[in-house]
Design a protein around this motif. Sequence first.
Motif, PDB file in Angstrom:
ATOM      1  N   TYR A   1       2.613   1.661  -3.468  1.00  0.00           N
ATOM      2  CA  TYR A   1       1.694   2.085  -4.522  1.00  0.00           C
ATOM      3  C   TYR A   1       1.115   3.476  -4.304  1.00  0.00           C
ATOM      4  O   TYR A   1       0.817   4.183  -5.265  1.00  0.00           O
ATOM      5  CB  TYR A   1       0.553   1.072  -4.667  1.00  0.00           C
ATOM      6  CG  TYR A   1       0.881  -0.062  -5.606  1.00  0.00           C
ATOM      7  CD1 TYR A   1       0.415  -0.073  -6.913  1.00  0.00           C
ATOM      8  CD2 TYR A   1       1.655  -1.131  -5.183  1.00  0.00           C
ATOM      9  CE1 TYR A   1       0.714  -1.112  -7.781  1.00  0.00           C
ATOM     10  CE2 TYR A   1       1.962  -2.184  -6.036  1.00  0.00           C
ATOM     11  CZ  TYR A   1       1.484  -2.171  -7.339  1.00  0.00           C
ATOM     12  OH  TYR A   1       1.795  -3.198  -8.181  1.00  0.00           O
ATOM     13  N   THR A   2       0.929   3.900  -3.056  1.00  0.00           N
ATOM     14  CA  THR A   2       0.251   5.179  -2.800  1.00  0.00           C
ATOM     15  C   THR A   2       1.141   6.241  -2.162  1.00  0.00           C
ATOM     16  O   THR A   2       0.744   7.392  -2.069  1.00  0.00           O
ATOM     17  CB  THR A   2      -0.960   4.973  -1.870  1.00  0.00           C
ATOM     18  OG1 THR A   2      -0.491   4.571  -0.573  1.00  0.00           O
ATOM     19  CG2 THR A   2      -1.919   3.947  -2.439  1.00  0.00           C
ATOM     20  N   ASN A   3       2.302   5.832  -1.667  1.00  0.00           N
ATOM     21  CA  ASN A   3       3.220   6.719  -0.964  1.00  0.00           C
ATOM     22  C   ASN A   3       2.606   7.275   0.319  1.00  0.00           C
ATOM     23  O   ASN A   3       2.955   8.366   0.771  1.00  0.00           O
ATOM     24  CB  ASN A   3       3.709   7.843  -1.864  1.00  0.00           C
ATOM     25  CG  ASN A   3       5.015   8.430  -1.361  1.00  0.00           C
ATOM     26  OD1 ASN A   3       5.843   7.723  -0.802  1.00  0.00           O
ATOM     27  ND2 ASN A   3       5.199   9.719  -1.562  1.00  0.00           N
ATOM     28  N   SER A   4       1.649   6.539   0.875  1.00  0.00           N
ATOM     29  CA  SER A   4       1.077   6.918   2.158  1.00  0.00           C
ATOM     30  C   SER A   4       0.399   5.710   2.793  1.00  0.00           C
ATOM     31  O   SER A   4       0.120   4.725   2.126  1.00  0.00           O
ATOM     32  CB  SER A   4       0.056   8.051   1.991  1.00  0.00           C
ATOM     33  OG  SER A   4      -1.064   7.586   1.275  1.00  0.00           O
ATOM     34  N   LEU A   5       0.154   5.821   4.079  1.00  0.00           N
ATOM     35  CA  LEU A   5      -0.609   4.814   4.823  1.00  0.00           C
ATOM     36  C   LEU A   5      -1.613   5.543   5.685  1.00  0.00           C
ATOM     37  O   LEU A   5      -1.264   6.503   6.374  1.00  0.00           O
ATOM     38  CB  LEU A   5       0.306   3.966   5.716  1.00  0.00           C
ATOM     39  CG  LEU A   5       1.186   2.938   5.045  1.00  0.00           C
ATOM     40  CD1 LEU A   5       2.112   2.283   6.071  1.00  0.00           C
ATOM     41  CD2 LEU A   5       0.354   1.874   4.365  1.00  0.00           C
ATOM     42  N   ASP A   6      -2.841   5.087   5.648  1.00  0.00           N
ATOM     43  CA  ASP A   6      -3.869   5.714   6.488  1.00  0.00           C
ATOM     44  C   ASP A   6      -3.611   5.408   7.956  1.00  0.00           C
ATOM     45  O   ASP A   6      -3.651   6.274   8.804  1.00  0.00           O
ATOM     46  CB  ASP A   6      -5.261   5.240   6.088  1.00  0.00           C
ATOM     47  CG  ASP A   6      -5.653   5.774   4.721  1.00  0.00           C
ATOM     48  OD1 ASP A   6      -5.186   6.870   4.358  1.00  0.00           O
ATOM     49  OD2 ASP A   6      -6.415   5.092   4.035  1.00  0.00           O
TER      50      ASP A   6
ATOM     51  N   GLU B   1       0.837  -1.204   0.000  1.00  0.00           N
ATOM     52  CA  GLU B   1       0.000   0.000   0.000  1.00  0.00           C
ATOM     53  C   GLU B   1       0.867   1.247   0.000  1.00  0.00           C
ATOM     54  O   GLU B   1       0.612   2.203  -0.747  1.00  0.00           O
ATOM     55  CB  GLU B   1      -0.925   0.007   1.219  1.00  0.00           C
ATOM     56  CG  GLU B   1      -1.803   1.229   1.293  1.00  0.00           C
ATOM     57  CD  GLU B   1      -2.667   1.284   2.545  1.00  0.00           C
ATOM     58  OE1 GLU B   1      -3.118   2.383   2.885  1.00  0.00           O
ATOM     59  OE2 GLU B   1      -2.896   0.225   3.175  1.00  0.00           O
ATOM     60  N   PHE B   2       1.915   1.234   0.811  1.00  0.00           N
ATOM     61  CA  PHE B   2       2.801   2.397   0.856  1.00  0.00           C
ATOM     62  C   PHE B   2       3.548   2.567  -0.475  1.00  0.00           C
ATOM     63  O   PHE B   2       3.672   3.679  -0.992  1.00  0.00           O
ATOM     64  CB  PHE B   2       3.803   2.288   2.003  1.00  0.00           C
ATOM     65  CG  PHE B   2       4.703   3.473   2.072  1.00  0.00           C
ATOM     66  CD1 PHE B   2       4.242   4.675   2.571  1.00  0.00           C
ATOM     67  CD2 PHE B   2       6.000   3.406   1.598  1.00  0.00           C
ATOM     68  CE1 PHE B   2       5.057   5.798   2.614  1.00  0.00           C
ATOM     69  CE2 PHE B   2       6.827   4.518   1.632  1.00  0.00           C
ATOM     70  CZ  PHE B   2       6.354   5.718   2.140  1.00  0.00           C
TER      71      PHE B   2
END
Length: 69
Positions: A49-54, A46-47
């Motif tokens: 692919y999105t460069n962030s984590l909720d 997830e990180f």
Amino acid sequence: MIYANKVLLCAASSVFQAMFLSWKEATEREIRINEANFPSFMLLLEFIYTNSLDSIPPELITDVLELCN
């Protein structure tokens, strides 16, 4: 089974780059990563692919940090 793009993984990680460009995994369509549990690896992807984590569940923080090292 998790599907991921090798090019994206190589761009995000020198470990994946070495794995897919020079090790036996370079020619494999499917690889097994035994060092990671499923939820932690999914957070890593997830990180990537999105460069962030909720959010990271507290019980997975150590595992995710180990994968990032």
